[in-house]
Write an enzyme that holds these catalytic residues in place. Structure first.
Site, short mmCIF file in Angstrom:
data_model
loop_
_atom_site.label_atom_id
_atom_site.label_comp_id
_atom_site.label_asym_id
_atom_site.label_seq_id
_atom_site.Cartn_x
_atom_site.Cartn_y
_atom_site.Cartn_z
N ASP A 161 -2.34 -1.91 10.38
CA ASP A 161 -2.51 -1.94 8.92
C ASP A 161 -3.11 -3.26 8.41
O ASP A 161 -3.53 -3.34 7.26
CB ASP A 161 -1.16 -1.74 8.21
CG ASP A 161 -0.70 -0.29 8.25
OD1 ASP A 161 -1.54 0.59 8.51
OD2 ASP A 161 0.50 -0.05 8.00
N LYS B 236 0.85 -1.20 0.00
CA LYS B 236 0.00 0.00 0.00
C LYS B 236 0.87 1.24 0.00
O LYS B 236 2.05 1.22 0.39
CB LYS B 236 -0.95 0.01 1.20
CG LYS B 236 -0.30 0.10 2.58
CD LYS B 236 0.04 1.52 3.03
CE LYS B 236 0.77 1.52 4.36
NZ LYS B 236 1.44 2.81 4.67
N SER C 191 2.53 -6.42 7.21
CA SER C 191 1.09 -6.47 7.51
C SER C 191 0.33 -7.18 6.40
O SER C 191 -0.60 -7.95 6.65
CB SER C 191 0.53 -5.06 7.69
OG SER C 191 1.10 -4.43 8.81
N ALA D 17 10.64 -3.02 5.45
CA ALA D 17 10.75 -1.82 6.30
C ALA D 17 10.73 -0.56 5.46
O ALA D 17 11.61 0.30 5.54
CB ALA D 17 12.03 -1.89 7.15
N ALA D 18 9.68 -0.45 4.64
CA ALA D 18 9.64 0.60 3.62
C ALA D 18 8.49 1.59 3.78
O ALA D 18 8.37 2.53 3.00
CB ALA D 18 9.55 -0.05 2.24
N GLY E 37 4.37 -4.10 3.97
CA GLY E 37 4.71 -5.43 3.46
C GLY E 37 4.47 -6.54 4.46
O GLY E 37 3.86 -7.56 4.15
N MET F 219 5.37 0.54 3.44
CA MET F 219 4.40 0.05 2.45
C MET F 219 3.58 -1.13 2.95
O MET F 219 2.90 -1.81 2.18
CB MET F 219 5.14 -0.34 1.17
CG MET F 219 5.87 0.84 0.52
SD MET F 219 6.87 0.34 -0.89
CE MET F 219 5.58 0.09 -2.10
#
Length: 296
Positions: free
Chosen positions: A137, A11, A104, A97-98, A102, A100
């Site tokens: 999230d 996301k 979740s 760890a961005a 990932g 975005m």
């Protein structure tokens, strides 16, 4: 059925506002969340032995009980007294760890996958309630429908999102950003510009991507840029290559840009690849977790 394969989508945030802080350390937020068509593949296989195994193509995520997918499987096993084991394999494409979601998204895929594999017959709302125990999230990642998120991010109101053919350039620099430190560095009494989410939702409704791009605000951005100027540099590269707008996602360090045409996005990608490895051109999506294979 003893094997299932799922797409687990990333996301981005089209806006982030922080309204206050709770006693437990969580913050009250109001943000617009949008799924994109960048996804991991999550494969879940039943095991005869009663254990949870996690494997991945990525060396950057834990493979033990500290992994959120392990926790997702354990919650369902304990809640429904499941005596079977599972092996979860994560083919990582979403940067780690961005900002975005990932992890979740992977946890959401495990909840959806095991619901099918173990024939638990849980509704989407029931899965979201369980998912909230894993992270704020996770409920959004289960459905993936564009949403206005409120509370700590768990109160979701479905909205019209970006058109599915919207071109999005993603760049994740090789930086570590602590979400906790970003929120700690936020001075809520000194926010110069906040997002107008009502207006942004109207722009999305009318499919005015230019107006959406110009109205995107993430109040966490200045805190992260204060520690990592590189994020500002990436935004400038995107804007120089005709992005309609560019912004940091989540608490960072990922930066995205919205483009009118794919050619400009690809030119921007080529320039960013001179310095960064994790650069993608993707489209927006209306889907969250998607089952793409069930096998016996």
């Amino acid at each position: 059925m003893d094997f299932i394969r799922l797409k687990s989508r990333a996301k981005i945030n089209l806006s982030i506002d922080v309204l206050g802080k709770r006693q437990d350390g969580y913050h009250f937020v109001e943000m617009i969340m949008q799924t994109i068509d960048l996804y991991d593949i999550v494969k879940i296989k039943e095991l005869d032995e009663d254990e949870i195994k996690v494997k991945s193509t990525s060396l950057d995520i834990p493979l033990d009980e500290d992994n959120i997918v392990y926790k997702a499987a354990k919650i369902l096993k304990n809640k429904f007294y499941i005596k079977k084991g599972v092996e979860i394999f994560i083919e990582k494409n979403i940067p780690v760890a961005a900002g975005m979601a990932g992890g979740s998204s992977n946890a959401a895929a495990v909840l959806v996958g095991l619901n099918h594999l173990w024939e638990l017959r849980l509704s989407e709302d029931e899965l979201k309630e369980i998912g909230l125990n894993l992270g704020a999230d996770v409920p959004f990642c289960i459905s993936g429908r564009p949403a206005l998120a409120q509370g700590i991010g768990e109160k979701l109101t479905n909205i019209k999102g970006l058109p599915c053919d919207t071109n999005i350039l993603i760049c994740k620099p090789d930086l570590f950003v602590s979400t906790k430190e970003v929120y700690q560095g936020l001075d809520l009494n000194n926010i110069k510009k906040r997002p107008n989410n009502k207006y942004l939702i109207e722009c999305l409704k009318s499919e005015d991507i230019k107006a959406v791009s110009e109205s995107m605000v993430n109040i966490l951005e200045n805190v992260t840029i204060g520690k990592h100027k590189e994020i500002s540099d990436i935004k400038q590269v995107m804007m120089k290559n005709n992005a309609l707008g560019s912004m940091m996602s989540g608490s960072g360090p990922t930066v995205f840009g919205l483009f009118k045409n794919k050619e400009d996005a690809l030119i921007g990608k080529k320039e960013l690849l001179k310095k960064y490895k994790q650069v993608y051109v993707v489209n927006s999506s209306q889907k969250g977790v998607e089952i793409c294979g069930e096998f016996n």
